[in-house]
Scaffold this motif. Structure first.
Motif, PDB file in Angstrom:
ATOM      1  N   GLY A 395       0.754  -1.272   0.158  1.00  0.00           N
ATOM      2  CA  GLY A 395       0.092   0.045  -0.014  1.00  0.00           C
ATOM      3  C   GLY A 395       0.951   1.338   0.118  1.00  0.00           C
ATOM      4  N   VAL A 396       1.730   1.102   0.870  1.00  0.00           N
ATOM      5  CA  VAL A 396       2.771   2.517   0.705  1.00  0.00           C
ATOM      6  C   VAL A 396       3.550   2.639  -0.546  1.00  0.00           C
ATOM      7  CG1 VAL A 396       4.892   3.297   1.762  1.00  0.00           C
ATOM      8  CG2 VAL A 396       3.248   2.354   3.247  1.00  0.00           C
ATOM      9  N   LEU A 397       3.781   1.578  -1.223  1.00  0.00           N
ATOM     10  CA  LEU A 397       4.294   1.709  -2.519  1.00  0.00           C
ATOM     11  C   LEU A 397       3.417   2.268  -3.488  1.00  0.00           C
ATOM     12  CD1 LEU A 397       6.439  -1.585  -2.620  1.00  0.00           C
ATOM     13  CD2 LEU A 397       7.319   0.833  -2.577  1.00  0.00           C
ATOM     14  N   PHE A 398       2.201   1.777  -3.367  1.00  0.00           N
ATOM     15  CA  PHE A 398       1.007   2.338  -4.338  1.00  0.00           C
ATOM     16  C   PHE A 398       0.857   3.892  -4.207  1.00  0.00           C
ATOM     17  CE2 PHE A 398      -1.076  -1.762  -5.307  1.00  0.00           C
ATOM     18  CZ  PHE A 398      -1.101  -1.372  -6.582  1.00  0.00           C
ATOM     19  N   LEU A 399       0.760   4.230  -2.822  1.00  0.00           N
ATOM     20  CA  LEU A 399       0.889   5.881  -2.483  1.00  0.00           C
ATOM     21  C   LEU A 399       2.071   6.495  -3.185  1.00  0.00           C
ATOM     22  CD1 LEU A 399      -0.296   5.853   1.200  1.00  0.00           C
ATOM     23  CD2 LEU A 399      -1.733   6.145  -0.742  1.00  0.00           C
ATOM     24  N   GLY A 400       3.146   5.746  -3.135  1.00  0.00           N
ATOM     25  CA  GLY A 400       4.255   6.537  -3.705  1.00  0.00           C
ATOM     26  C   GLY A 400       4.356   6.549  -5.146  1.00  0.00           C
ATOM     27  N   SER A 401       3.383   5.512  -5.752  1.00  0.00           N
ATOM     28  CA  SER A 401       3.537   5.517  -7.253  1.00  0.00           C
ATOM     29  C   SER A 401       2.486   6.446  -7.905  1.00  0.00           C
ATOM     30  CB  SER A 401       2.635   4.121  -7.610  1.00  0.00           C
ATOM     31  OG  SER A 401       1.339   4.221  -7.278  1.00  0.00           O
ATOM     32  N   MET A 402       1.944   7.312  -6.972  1.00  0.00           N
ATOM     33  CA  MET A 402       1.127   8.582  -7.567  1.00  0.00           C
ATOM     34  C   MET A 402       2.112   9.536  -8.046  1.00  0.00           C
ATOM     35  SD  MET A 402      -1.732   8.977  -4.905  1.00  0.00           S
ATOM     36  CE  MET A 402      -0.835   9.381  -3.465  1.00  0.00           C
ATOM     37  N   PHE A 403       3.345   9.686  -7.300  1.00  0.00           N
ATOM     38  CA  PHE A 403       4.324  10.872  -7.538  1.00  0.00           C
ATOM     39  C   PHE A 403       5.393  10.101  -8.485  1.00  0.00           C
ATOM     40  CE2 PHE A 403       2.608  11.177  -3.446  1.00  0.00           C
ATOM     41  CZ  PHE A 403       2.241  12.431  -3.372  1.00  0.00           C
ATOM     42  N   PHE A 404       5.690   8.701  -8.626  1.00  0.00           N
ATOM     43  CA  PHE A 404       6.557   8.287  -9.482  1.00  0.00           C
ATOM     44  C   PHE A 404       6.060   7.048 -10.674  1.00  0.00           C
ATOM     45  CE2 PHE A 404       8.539   8.942  -5.308  1.00  0.00           C
ATOM     46  CZ  PHE A 404       9.555   9.968  -5.579  1.00  0.00           C
ATOM     47  N   THR A 405       4.935   7.632 -11.227  1.00  0.00           N
ATOM     48  CA  THR A 405       4.435   6.670 -12.397  1.00  0.00           C
ATOM     49  C   THR A 405       5.460   6.629 -13.338  1.00  0.00           C
ATOM     50  OG1 THR A 405       2.229   7.971 -11.879  1.00  0.00           O
ATOM     51  CG2 THR A 405       2.458   6.865 -13.808  1.00  0.00           C
ATOM     52  N   PRO A 406       6.276   7.191 -13.735  1.00  0.00           N
ATOM     53  CA  PRO A 406       7.376   6.750 -14.999  1.00  0.00           C
ATOM     54  C   PRO A 406       8.249   5.862 -14.652  1.00  0.00           C
ATOM     55  CG  PRO A 406       7.147   9.290 -14.834  1.00  0.00           C
ATOM     56  CD  PRO A 406       6.550   8.737 -13.689  1.00  0.00           C
ATOM     57  N   LEU A 407       8.577   5.843 -12.970  1.00  0.00           N
ATOM     58  CA  LEU A 407       9.425   4.756 -12.553  1.00  0.00           C
ATOM     59  C   LEU A 407       8.675   3.327 -12.221  1.00  0.00           C
ATOM     60  CD1 LEU A 407      12.163   4.094 -11.281  1.00  0.00           C
ATOM     61  CD2 LEU A 407      11.375   4.706  -9.150  1.00  0.00           C
ATOM     62  N   THR A 408       7.254   3.709 -11.959  1.00  0.00           N
ATOM     63  CA  THR A 408       6.495   2.169 -12.007  1.00  0.00           C
ATOM     64  C   THR A 408       6.456   1.720 -13.283  1.00  0.00           C
ATOM     65  OG1 THR A 408       5.135   3.620 -10.269  1.00  0.00           O
ATOM     66  CG2 THR A 408       4.227   1.306 -11.192  1.00  0.00           C
TER      67      THR A 408
END
Length: 508
Positions: A395-408
Protein backbone atom coordinates in the motif's frame (compact mmCIF):
# COMPACT_ATOMS: atom_id res chain seq x y z
CA UNK A 1 16.66 -25.91 12.10
CA UNK A 2 16.63 -29.33 13.80
CA UNK A 3 13.24 -31.00 13.97
CA UNK A 4 12.68 -33.48 16.80
CA UNK A 5 10.32 -36.41 16.57
CA UNK A 6 7.55 -36.69 19.23
CA UNK A 7 9.59 -39.03 21.49
CA UNK A 8 12.57 -36.71 21.50
CA UNK A 9 10.31 -33.73 22.18
CA UNK A 10 8.84 -35.50 25.26
CA UNK A 11 12.31 -36.28 26.59
CA UNK A 12 13.40 -32.69 26.09
CA UNK A 13 10.29 -31.43 27.86
CA UNK A 14 10.77 -33.82 30.81
CA UNK A 15 14.38 -32.77 31.12
CA UNK A 16 13.44 -29.07 31.21
CA UNK A 17 10.66 -29.72 33.75
CA UNK A 18 12.82 -31.86 36.12
CA UNK A 19 14.13 -30.21 39.31
CA UNK A 20 17.76 -29.21 39.40
CA UNK A 21 20.03 -31.99 40.70
CA UNK A 22 23.66 -32.27 41.64
CA UNK A 23 25.82 -30.34 39.29
CA UNK A 24 22.78 -28.91 37.61
CA UNK A 25 21.64 -25.34 37.90
CA UNK A 26 18.06 -24.41 37.08
CA UNK A 27 18.06 -21.13 35.25
CA UNK A 28 14.86 -19.55 33.99
CA UNK A 29 14.73 -19.14 30.25
CA UNK A 30 14.34 -15.52 29.22
CA UNK A 31 11.22 -14.80 27.17
CA UNK A 32 11.79 -14.48 23.47
CA UNK A 33 11.98 -10.82 22.53
CA UNK A 34 9.53 -9.68 19.89
CA UNK A 35 9.26 -6.40 18.10
CA UNK A 36 6.02 -4.46 17.99
CA UNK A 37 5.56 -5.37 14.31
CA UNK A 38 6.12 -9.05 15.06
CA UNK A 39 3.53 -9.05 17.82
CA UNK A 40 0.94 -6.94 15.99
CA UNK A 41 1.09 -8.87 12.71
CA UNK A 42 1.88 -12.28 14.28
CA UNK A 43 4.82 -12.66 11.92
CA UNK A 44 6.70 -15.34 13.86
CA UNK A 45 3.48 -17.16 14.73
CA UNK A 46 2.72 -17.57 11.04
CA UNK A 47 6.22 -18.79 10.29
CA UNK A 48 7.42 -15.67 8.51
CA UNK A 49 10.06 -12.98 9.05
CA UNK A 50 10.22 -9.23 8.63
CA UNK A 51 12.45 -9.67 5.58
CA UNK A 52 9.98 -12.03 3.91
CA UNK A 53 7.06 -9.68 4.58
CA UNK A 54 8.89 -6.71 3.09
CA UNK A 55 10.04 -8.72 0.08
CA UNK A 56 6.57 -10.15 -0.40
CA UNK A 57 5.00 -6.70 -0.23
CA UNK A 58 7.44 -5.36 -2.81
CA UNK A 59 6.85 -8.30 -5.16
CA UNK A 60 3.06 -7.91 -4.87
CA UNK A 61 3.37 -4.24 -5.74
CA UNK A 62 5.47 -4.87 -8.82
CA UNK A 63 3.08 -7.54 -10.07
CA UNK A 64 0.12 -5.19 -9.47
CA UNK A 65 1.75 -1.90 -10.51
CA UNK A 66 0.44 -2.22 -14.06
CA UNK A 67 -3.01 -1.21 -12.82
CA UNK A 68 -1.76 2.35 -12.22
CA UNK A 69 -1.04 2.51 -15.95
CA UNK A 70 -3.82 0.27 -17.27
CA UNK A 71 -6.80 1.65 -15.32
CA UNK A 72 -6.45 5.16 -16.81
CA UNK A 73 -6.28 3.60 -20.29
CA UNK A 74 -9.52 1.69 -19.67
CA UNK A 75 -11.53 4.41 -17.91
CA UNK A 76 -10.03 7.61 -19.27
CA UNK A 77 -8.00 9.32 -21.96
CA UNK A 78 -6.18 12.52 -22.80
CA UNK A 79 -9.12 14.01 -24.70
CA UNK A 80 -12.76 13.27 -25.47
CA UNK A 81 -11.64 11.78 -28.79
CA UNK A 82 -9.57 8.97 -27.26
CA UNK A 83 -11.50 8.34 -24.02
CA UNK A 84 -14.66 6.32 -23.29
CA UNK A 85 -17.42 8.96 -23.31
CA UNK A 86 -20.64 8.58 -21.36
CA UNK A 87 -24.22 9.10 -22.47
CA UNK A 88 -23.85 12.86 -21.97
CA UNK A 89 -20.46 13.10 -23.71
CA UNK A 90 -18.47 13.26 -20.45
CA UNK A 91 -15.06 11.63 -20.04
CA UNK A 92 -12.39 11.05 -17.37
CA UNK A 93 -8.89 12.57 -17.76
CA UNK A 94 -6.28 9.79 -17.69
CA UNK A 95 -3.91 11.68 -15.37
CA UNK A 96 -6.64 12.11 -12.76
CA UNK A 97 -7.70 8.46 -13.04
CA UNK A 98 -4.08 7.42 -12.52
CA UNK A 99 -3.83 9.54 -9.39
CA UNK A 100 -6.99 8.16 -7.75
CA UNK A 101 -6.05 4.61 -8.82
CA UNK A 102 -2.82 4.81 -6.81
CA UNK A 103 -4.50 6.67 -3.94
CA UNK A 104 -7.37 4.23 -3.45
CA UNK A 105 -5.23 1.12 -3.94
CA UNK A 106 -2.68 2.43 -1.44
CA UNK A 107 -5.14 3.41 1.27
CA UNK A 108 -7.34 0.31 0.98
CA UNK A 109 -4.40 -2.12 0.84
CA UNK A 110 -2.92 -0.55 3.98
CA UNK A 111 -6.30 -0.69 5.76
CA UNK A 112 -6.75 -4.31 4.70
CA UNK A 113 -3.32 -5.22 6.06
CA UNK A 114 -3.93 -3.48 9.39
CA UNK A 115 -7.48 -4.75 9.92
CA UNK A 116 -7.52 -8.20 8.29
CA UNK A 117 -3.79 -8.99 8.75
CA UNK A 118 -3.59 -10.83 5.44
CA UNK A 119 -1.05 -10.33 2.61
CA UNK A 120 -3.61 -9.32 -0.01
CA UNK A 121 -3.34 -6.24 -2.21
CA UNK A 122 -6.41 -4.28 -3.34
CA UNK A 123 -6.81 -2.19 -6.50
CA UNK A 124 -9.32 -1.33 -9.20
CA UNK A 125 -10.87 -4.58 -10.45
CA UNK A 126 -10.26 -5.17 -14.15
CA UNK A 127 -13.59 -6.87 -14.77
CA UNK A 128 -15.71 -4.10 -13.30
CA UNK A 129 -13.76 -1.18 -14.79
CA UNK A 130 -14.12 -2.71 -18.26
CA UNK A 131 -17.84 -3.31 -17.65
CA UNK A 132 -18.27 0.35 -16.70
CA UNK A 133 -16.31 1.65 -19.69
CA UNK A 134 -17.89 -0.62 -22.30
CA UNK A 135 -21.49 -1.07 -21.15
CA UNK A 136 -22.68 1.04 -18.21
CA UNK A 137 -21.75 4.50 -19.52
CA UNK A 138 -23.76 3.84 -22.68
CA UNK A 139 -26.83 4.52 -20.51
CA UNK A 140 -25.61 6.78 -17.68
CA UNK A 141 -22.96 9.41 -17.00
CA UNK A 142 -19.61 8.66 -15.38
CA UNK A 143 -20.65 10.18 -12.02
CA UNK A 144 -23.86 8.13 -12.11
CA UNK A 145 -21.93 4.96 -12.98
CA UNK A 146 -19.60 5.54 -10.04
CA UNK A 147 -22.68 6.06 -7.85
CA UNK A 148 -23.79 2.55 -8.80
CA UNK A 149 -20.36 1.27 -7.80
CA UNK A 150 -20.71 2.95 -4.40
CA UNK A 151 -24.15 1.34 -3.86
CA UNK A 152 -22.65 -2.00 -4.88
CA UNK A 153 -19.93 -1.54 -2.26
CA UNK A 154 -22.40 -0.58 0.47
CA UNK A 155 -24.39 -3.75 -0.18
CA UNK A 156 -21.24 -5.88 -0.02
CA UNK A 157 -20.25 -4.22 3.27
CA UNK A 158 -23.71 -5.04 4.66
CA UNK A 159 -23.37 -8.66 3.52
CA UNK A 160 -20.05 -8.82 5.32
CA UNK A 161 -21.15 -7.05 8.50
CA UNK A 162 -24.30 -9.13 8.93
CA UNK A 163 -22.40 -12.37 8.45
CA UNK A 164 -24.29 -13.31 5.27
CA UNK A 165 -21.11 -13.37 3.23
CA UNK A 166 -19.34 -15.50 5.83
CA UNK A 167 -22.28 -17.92 5.96
CA UNK A 168 -22.22 -18.36 2.19
CA UNK A 169 -18.46 -18.88 2.30
CA UNK A 170 -18.79 -21.62 4.93
CA UNK A 171 -21.58 -23.32 3.00
CA UNK A 172 -19.25 -24.06 0.07
CA UNK A 173 -17.86 -27.65 0.16
CA UNK A 174 -14.11 -27.86 0.79
CA UNK A 175 -13.55 -29.63 -2.54
CA UNK A 176 -15.07 -26.70 -4.41
CA UNK A 177 -12.92 -24.28 -2.39
CA UNK A 178 -9.87 -26.26 -3.47
CA UNK A 179 -11.12 -26.22 -7.06
CA UNK A 180 -11.50 -22.44 -6.86
CA UNK A 181 -7.85 -22.16 -5.80
CA UNK A 182 -6.66 -24.40 -8.62
CA UNK A 183 -8.86 -22.59 -11.14
CA UNK A 184 -7.45 -19.25 -10.07
CA UNK A 185 -3.94 -20.69 -10.50
CA UNK A 186 -4.73 -21.64 -14.08
CA UNK A 187 -6.47 -18.31 -14.60
CA UNK A 188 -3.54 -16.14 -13.52
CA UNK A 189 -1.13 -18.35 -15.49
CA UNK A 190 -3.33 -17.86 -18.56
CA UNK A 191 -3.36 -14.10 -17.93
CA UNK A 192 0.44 -14.23 -17.83
CA UNK A 193 0.60 -16.16 -21.11
CA UNK A 194 -1.76 -13.70 -22.82
CA UNK A 195 -0.14 -10.55 -21.42
CA UNK A 196 3.28 -11.75 -22.57
CA UNK A 197 2.17 -12.65 -26.09
CA UNK A 198 3.10 -16.28 -25.47
CA UNK A 199 -0.55 -17.09 -26.23
CA UNK A 200 -2.41 -15.07 -28.85
CA UNK A 201 -5.79 -15.25 -30.59
CA UNK A 202 -5.95 -16.70 -34.08
CA UNK A 203 -7.53 -15.05 -37.09
CA UNK A 204 -9.53 -18.22 -37.66
CA UNK A 205 -9.72 -21.74 -36.31
CA UNK A 206 -8.72 -22.38 -32.67
CA UNK A 207 -9.43 -19.51 -30.22
CA UNK A 208 -5.77 -19.31 -29.15
CA UNK A 209 -2.36 -20.27 -30.45
CA UNK A 210 1.30 -20.19 -29.45
CA UNK A 211 2.75 -16.77 -30.32
CA UNK A 212 2.25 -15.82 -33.95
CA UNK A 213 1.17 -18.74 -36.12
CA UNK A 214 2.70 -21.18 -33.66
CA UNK A 215 6.05 -19.44 -33.31
CA UNK A 216 7.65 -17.04 -30.82
CA UNK A 217 8.42 -14.04 -32.99
CA UNK A 218 8.62 -11.08 -30.59
CA UNK A 219 11.53 -10.05 -28.38
CA UNK A 220 9.25 -9.06 -25.44
CA UNK A 221 7.80 -12.58 -25.41
CA UNK A 222 11.34 -13.96 -25.39
CA UNK A 223 12.08 -11.76 -22.36
CA UNK A 224 9.00 -13.28 -20.71
CA UNK A 225 10.33 -16.78 -21.34
CA UNK A 226 13.77 -15.90 -19.96
CA UNK A 227 12.16 -14.29 -16.90
CA UNK A 228 9.93 -17.33 -16.39
CA UNK A 229 12.91 -19.69 -16.47
CA UNK A 230 15.02 -17.48 -14.20
CA UNK A 231 12.26 -17.19 -11.61
CA UNK A 232 11.47 -20.90 -11.90
CA UNK A 233 15.12 -21.83 -11.30
CA UNK A 234 15.44 -19.47 -8.32
CA UNK A 235 12.23 -20.75 -6.73
CA UNK A 236 13.17 -24.38 -7.41
CA UNK A 237 16.53 -23.81 -5.71
CA UNK A 238 14.67 -22.15 -2.82
CA UNK A 239 16.61 -18.91 -3.15
CA UNK A 240 15.19 -16.31 -0.75
CA UNK A 241 13.74 -13.44 -2.73
CA UNK A 242 13.67 -15.54 -5.91
CA UNK A 243 10.65 -13.83 -7.45
CA UNK A 244 11.87 -10.34 -6.57
CA UNK A 245 15.35 -11.09 -7.90
CA UNK A 246 13.76 -12.47 -11.06
CA UNK A 247 11.58 -9.38 -11.54
CA UNK A 248 14.53 -6.99 -11.10
CA UNK A 249 16.82 -9.06 -13.35
CA UNK A 250 14.19 -9.45 -16.06
CA UNK A 251 13.38 -5.73 -15.97
CA UNK A 252 17.07 -4.92 -16.33
CA UNK A 253 17.28 -7.30 -19.29
CA UNK A 254 14.20 -5.71 -20.85
CA UNK A 255 15.67 -2.22 -20.42
CA UNK A 256 18.93 -3.28 -22.08
CA UNK A 257 17.07 -4.93 -24.95
CA UNK A 258 14.94 -1.83 -25.49
CA UNK A 259 17.98 0.46 -25.37
CA UNK A 260 19.75 -1.61 -28.02
CA UNK A 261 16.88 -2.63 -30.32
CA UNK A 262 14.40 0.25 -29.80
CA UNK A 263 11.40 -2.09 -29.97
CA UNK A 264 8.83 0.44 -28.78
CA UNK A 265 5.25 -0.05 -27.60
CA UNK A 266 3.03 -2.63 -29.24
CA UNK A 267 0.41 -1.46 -31.74
CA UNK A 268 -1.30 -2.56 -34.94
CA UNK A 269 1.75 -1.31 -36.83
CA UNK A 270 4.17 -2.82 -34.32
CA UNK A 271 2.69 -6.15 -33.16
CA UNK A 272 6.05 -7.25 -31.77
CA UNK A 273 6.28 -4.31 -29.35
CA UNK A 274 6.00 -4.23 -25.57
CA UNK A 275 2.57 -4.94 -24.09
CA UNK A 276 1.48 -1.76 -22.20
CA UNK A 277 4.77 -0.67 -20.55
CA UNK A 278 7.96 0.12 -22.48
CA UNK A 279 10.99 -0.41 -20.18
CA UNK A 280 12.52 3.05 -20.49
CA UNK A 281 12.76 6.06 -18.22
CA UNK A 282 11.52 9.19 -19.97
CA UNK A 283 10.28 12.61 -18.96
CA UNK A 284 9.90 13.67 -15.35
CA UNK A 285 10.42 11.08 -12.68
CA UNK A 286 8.28 12.95 -10.15
CA UNK A 287 4.91 14.60 -10.74
CA UNK A 288 2.21 15.93 -8.41
CA UNK A 289 -1.02 13.85 -8.52
CA UNK A 290 -4.35 15.49 -9.40
CA UNK A 291 -7.19 14.37 -7.12
CA UNK A 292 -9.98 16.32 -8.82
CA UNK A 293 -12.07 13.17 -9.34
CA UNK A 294 -12.40 12.45 -5.62
CA UNK A 295 -16.06 12.81 -4.61
CA UNK A 296 -17.31 13.20 -8.19
CA UNK A 297 -20.08 10.59 -8.05
CA UNK A 298 -23.87 10.75 -8.22
CA UNK A 299 -25.41 8.17 -5.89
CA UNK A 300 -28.96 8.00 -7.26
CA UNK A 301 -28.77 9.85 -10.59
CA UNK A 302 -28.93 6.65 -12.61
CA UNK A 303 -32.33 5.75 -11.12
CA UNK A 304 -33.93 8.88 -12.53
CA UNK A 305 -32.09 8.62 -15.86
CA UNK A 306 -32.75 4.95 -16.78
CA UNK A 307 -35.38 3.92 -14.24
CA UNK A 308 -35.24 1.86 -11.07
CA UNK A 309 -35.47 -1.58 -12.69
CA UNK A 310 -32.60 -0.98 -15.11
CA UNK A 311 -30.45 0.52 -12.37
CA UNK A 312 -31.16 -2.46 -10.07
CA UNK A 313 -30.10 -4.94 -12.78
CA UNK A 314 -26.80 -3.06 -13.21
CA UNK A 315 -26.25 -3.12 -9.44
CA UNK A 316 -27.08 -6.85 -9.36
CA UNK A 317 -24.40 -7.52 -11.99
CA UNK A 318 -21.84 -5.42 -10.11
CA UNK A 319 -22.59 -7.09 -6.76
CA UNK A 320 -22.45 -10.64 -8.12
CA UNK A 321 -19.19 -10.02 -9.96
CA UNK A 322 -17.58 -8.19 -7.03
CA UNK A 323 -18.89 -10.56 -4.36
CA UNK A 324 -17.82 -13.89 -5.86
CA UNK A 325 -14.65 -12.73 -7.62
CA UNK A 326 -13.34 -11.50 -4.27
CA UNK A 327 -14.57 -14.55 -2.36
CA UNK A 328 -12.87 -16.90 -4.80
CA UNK A 329 -9.68 -14.85 -4.85
CA UNK A 330 -9.41 -14.71 -1.07
CA UNK A 331 -10.06 -18.45 -0.85
CA UNK A 332 -7.17 -19.19 -3.18
CA UNK A 333 -4.79 -16.68 -1.60
CA UNK A 334 -5.50 -17.87 1.96
CA UNK A 335 -4.75 -21.45 0.98
CA UNK A 336 -1.56 -20.39 -0.79
CA UNK A 337 -0.46 -18.42 2.27
CA UNK A 338 -1.06 -21.41 4.53
CA UNK A 339 -3.42 -19.47 6.80
CA UNK A 340 -6.63 -21.26 5.75
CA UNK A 341 -8.28 -23.70 8.15
CA UNK A 342 -9.43 -27.18 7.10
CA UNK A 343 -12.87 -25.86 6.16
CA UNK A 344 -11.34 -23.18 3.94
CA UNK A 345 -12.01 -20.27 6.29
CA UNK A 346 -9.16 -18.04 7.45
CA UNK A 347 -8.39 -15.63 10.31
CA UNK A 348 -10.44 -12.41 10.44
CA UNK A 349 -12.69 -13.61 7.64
CA UNK A 350 -15.51 -11.19 8.48
CA UNK A 351 -13.13 -8.22 8.72
CA UNK A 352 -11.61 -9.12 5.36
CA UNK A 353 -15.04 -9.21 3.71
CA UNK A 354 -16.04 -5.85 5.20
CA UNK A 355 -12.81 -4.07 4.20
CA UNK A 356 -13.02 -5.52 0.70
CA UNK A 357 -16.55 -4.11 0.43
CA UNK A 358 -15.26 -0.73 1.60
CA UNK A 359 -12.77 -0.94 -1.27
CA UNK A 360 -15.69 -0.94 -3.68
CA UNK A 361 -17.20 2.10 -1.92
CA UNK A 362 -13.87 3.95 -1.98
CA UNK A 363 -13.27 3.10 -5.63
CA UNK A 364 -16.64 4.50 -6.67
CA UNK A 365 -16.23 7.58 -4.47
CA UNK A 366 -12.91 8.42 -6.12
CA UNK A 367 -14.04 7.51 -9.68
CA UNK A 368 -11.30 4.89 -9.98
CA UNK A 369 -13.76 1.95 -10.12
CA UNK A 370 -14.45 -0.71 -7.49
CA UNK A 371 -11.33 -1.83 -5.61
CA UNK A 372 -11.07 -5.51 -4.82
CA UNK A 373 -8.52 -8.12 -3.73
CA UNK A 374 -6.03 -8.91 -6.48
CA UNK A 375 -5.02 -12.45 -7.34
CA UNK A 376 -1.62 -10.99 -8.26
CA UNK A 377 -1.01 -10.93 -4.49
CA UNK A 378 -0.15 -14.61 -4.91
CA UNK A 379 3.25 -13.48 -6.19
CA UNK A 380 4.06 -11.87 -2.85
CA UNK A 381 2.74 -14.92 -1.02
CA UNK A 382 4.99 -17.06 -3.18
CA UNK A 383 7.85 -14.87 -1.97
CA UNK A 384 6.99 -15.74 1.63
CA UNK A 385 4.46 -13.09 2.73
CA UNK A 386 2.04 -14.38 5.35
CA UNK A 387 0.73 -11.31 7.20
CA UNK A 388 -0.79 -7.89 6.71
CA UNK A 389 2.62 -6.24 7.00
CA UNK A 390 3.23 -7.21 3.38
CA UNK A 391 -0.02 -5.45 2.45
CA UNK A 392 1.09 -2.32 4.31
CA UNK A 393 4.34 -2.34 2.31
CA UNK A 394 2.41 -2.80 -0.94
CA UNK A 395 0.00 0.00 0.00
CA UNK A 396 2.79 2.45 0.82
CA UNK A 397 4.40 1.72 -2.55
CA UNK A 398 1.05 2.35 -4.26
CA UNK A 399 0.83 5.73 -2.56
CA UNK A 400 4.36 6.45 -3.74
CA UNK A 401 3.45 5.41 -7.26
CA UNK A 402 1.19 8.48 -7.51
CA UNK A 403 4.36 10.60 -7.59
CA UNK A 404 6.60 8.18 -9.51
CA UNK A 405 4.40 6.90 -12.33
CA UNK A 406 7.27 6.95 -14.89
CA UNK A 407 9.38 4.77 -12.57
CA UNK A 408 6.48 2.39 -12.00
CA UNK A 409 5.99 1.97 -15.73
CA UNK A 410 9.56 0.75 -16.26
CA UNK A 411 8.57 -2.82 -15.34
CA UNK A 412 7.05 -4.25 -18.55
CA UNK A 413 3.94 -6.38 -18.36
CA UNK A 414 5.93 -9.28 -19.82
CA UNK A 415 8.05 -9.40 -16.65
CA UNK A 416 5.03 -9.31 -14.33
CA UNK A 417 3.53 -12.08 -16.49
CA UNK A 418 6.49 -14.34 -15.73
CA UNK A 419 5.79 -14.05 -12.00
CA UNK A 420 2.10 -14.83 -12.51
CA UNK A 421 2.84 -18.06 -14.36
CA UNK A 422 5.26 -19.21 -11.64
CA UNK A 423 2.70 -18.50 -8.94
CA UNK A 424 -0.03 -20.23 -10.96
CA UNK A 425 2.11 -23.36 -10.90
CA UNK A 426 2.43 -23.06 -7.11
CA UNK A 427 -1.35 -22.84 -6.67
CA UNK A 428 -1.92 -26.05 -8.61
CA UNK A 429 -0.74 -27.97 -5.55
CA UNK A 430 -4.24 -27.63 -4.05
CA UNK A 431 -5.60 -30.08 -6.61
CA UNK A 432 -4.60 -32.89 -4.23
CA UNK A 433 -7.54 -31.85 -1.99
CA UNK A 434 -10.08 -32.87 -4.63
CA UNK A 435 -11.34 -36.47 -4.69
CA UNK A 436 -11.57 -37.08 -8.42
CA UNK A 437 -12.58 -40.69 -7.73
CA UNK A 438 -16.05 -39.33 -6.80
CA UNK A 439 -17.53 -38.04 -10.03
CA UNK A 440 -20.24 -36.07 -8.22
CA UNK A 441 -17.35 -33.96 -6.92
CA UNK A 442 -14.97 -34.40 -9.85
CA UNK A 443 -17.21 -32.83 -12.51
CA UNK A 444 -18.19 -29.66 -10.57
CA UNK A 445 -14.54 -29.24 -9.50
CA UNK A 446 -13.32 -29.73 -13.07
CA UNK A 447 -15.88 -27.26 -14.44
CA UNK A 448 -14.88 -24.71 -11.81
CA UNK A 449 -11.21 -25.08 -12.70
CA UNK A 450 -11.48 -24.87 -16.48
CA UNK A 451 -14.25 -22.25 -16.70
CA UNK A 452 -12.17 -19.56 -14.98
CA UNK A 453 -9.37 -19.33 -17.56
CA UNK A 454 -11.59 -20.17 -20.54
CA UNK A 455 -14.12 -17.42 -19.77
CA UNK A 456 -11.59 -15.05 -18.19
CA UNK A 457 -13.68 -14.76 -15.03
CA UNK A 458 -13.38 -16.11 -11.50
CA UNK A 459 -17.08 -15.48 -10.84
CA UNK A 460 -18.11 -17.53 -13.90
CA UNK A 461 -16.05 -20.48 -12.69
CA UNK A 462 -17.60 -20.32 -9.23
CA UNK A 463 -21.10 -20.06 -10.68
CA UNK A 464 -20.70 -23.03 -13.02
CA UNK A 465 -19.22 -25.09 -10.19
CA UNK A 466 -22.02 -24.19 -7.76
CA UNK A 467 -24.83 -24.93 -10.23
CA UNK A 468 -23.36 -28.26 -11.39
CA UNK A 469 -22.64 -29.36 -7.80
CA UNK A 470 -26.20 -28.61 -6.63
CA UNK A 471 -27.89 -30.22 -9.64
CA UNK A 472 -25.71 -33.36 -9.69
CA UNK A 473 -26.01 -33.82 -5.92
CA UNK A 474 -29.78 -33.52 -6.03
CA UNK A 475 -30.12 -35.86 -9.02
CA UNK A 476 -27.82 -38.40 -7.34
CA UNK A 477 -29.90 -38.58 -4.19
CA UNK A 478 -27.54 -36.39 -2.16
CA UNK A 479 -29.69 -33.26 -1.95
CA UNK A 480 -29.25 -33.17 1.84
CA UNK A 481 -25.52 -32.62 1.38
CA UNK A 482 -26.22 -29.33 -0.39
CA UNK A 483 -26.38 -26.50 2.15
CA UNK A 484 -29.59 -24.40 1.85
CA UNK A 485 -27.48 -21.30 1.15
CA UNK A 486 -25.89 -23.12 -1.79
CA UNK A 487 -29.36 -23.41 -3.34
CA UNK A 488 -29.97 -19.70 -2.81
CA UNK A 489 -26.64 -18.78 -4.40
CA UNK A 490 -27.21 -21.26 -7.23
CA UNK A 491 -30.52 -19.58 -8.02
CA UNK A 492 -28.75 -16.24 -7.98
CA UNK A 493 -26.12 -17.49 -10.42
CA UNK A 494 -28.80 -18.80 -12.78
CA UNK A 495 -30.28 -15.29 -12.85
CA UNK A 496 -26.76 -13.83 -13.26
CA UNK A 497 -25.99 -16.02 -16.28
CA UNK A 498 -29.41 -15.29 -17.82
CA UNK A 499 -29.35 -11.55 -17.16
CA UNK A 500 -29.07 -10.70 -20.87
CA UNK A 501 -32.30 -12.42 -21.93
CA UNK A 502 -33.97 -11.27 -18.69
CA UNK A 503 -33.09 -7.65 -19.50
CA UNK A 504 -34.41 -8.09 -23.02
CA UNK A 505 -37.71 -9.56 -21.79
CA UNK A 506 -38.18 -6.70 -19.32
CA UNK A 507 -37.22 -4.14 -21.94
CA UNK A 508 -34.26 -2.92 -19.87
Amino acid sequence: MTILDPAEMRKATEKQAAPAGAGQTAAPRPPASKSFLDGFFQITKRGSTLAREFRGGIVTFFTMAYIVILNPLILGGFSAENAPTDVAGGWLPAAQVGAVTGLTAGVMTIVFGLVANLPFGLAAGLGINSFLAVAVIQDVTWPEAMGLVVINGILIVLFGATGARTAIFKAVPKELKAAITVGIGLFIAFIGFVDSGFVRPTKGGPPVQLGNDGSITSIPTLVFIVGLLVMGILVARKIQGGLLIGIVASTALAAVVEAVLHIGPGSADNPGGWHLNTPVLSGQLVSAPDFSLVGQFDLFGSFSRIGGLAAIMLIFTLVFTNFFDAMGTMTGLAKSAGVAHKDGTFPKLKSAFIVEGLGAVAGGATSGSSNTVYIDSAAGIGEGARTGLASVVTGVLFLGSMFFTPLTSVVPLEVAASALVVVGAMMMAQIREIKFSKFSIALPAFLTIVTMPLTYSIANGIGVGFISFAVISAASGRARKVHPLMWVVTAGFIIYFARGPINALMGV
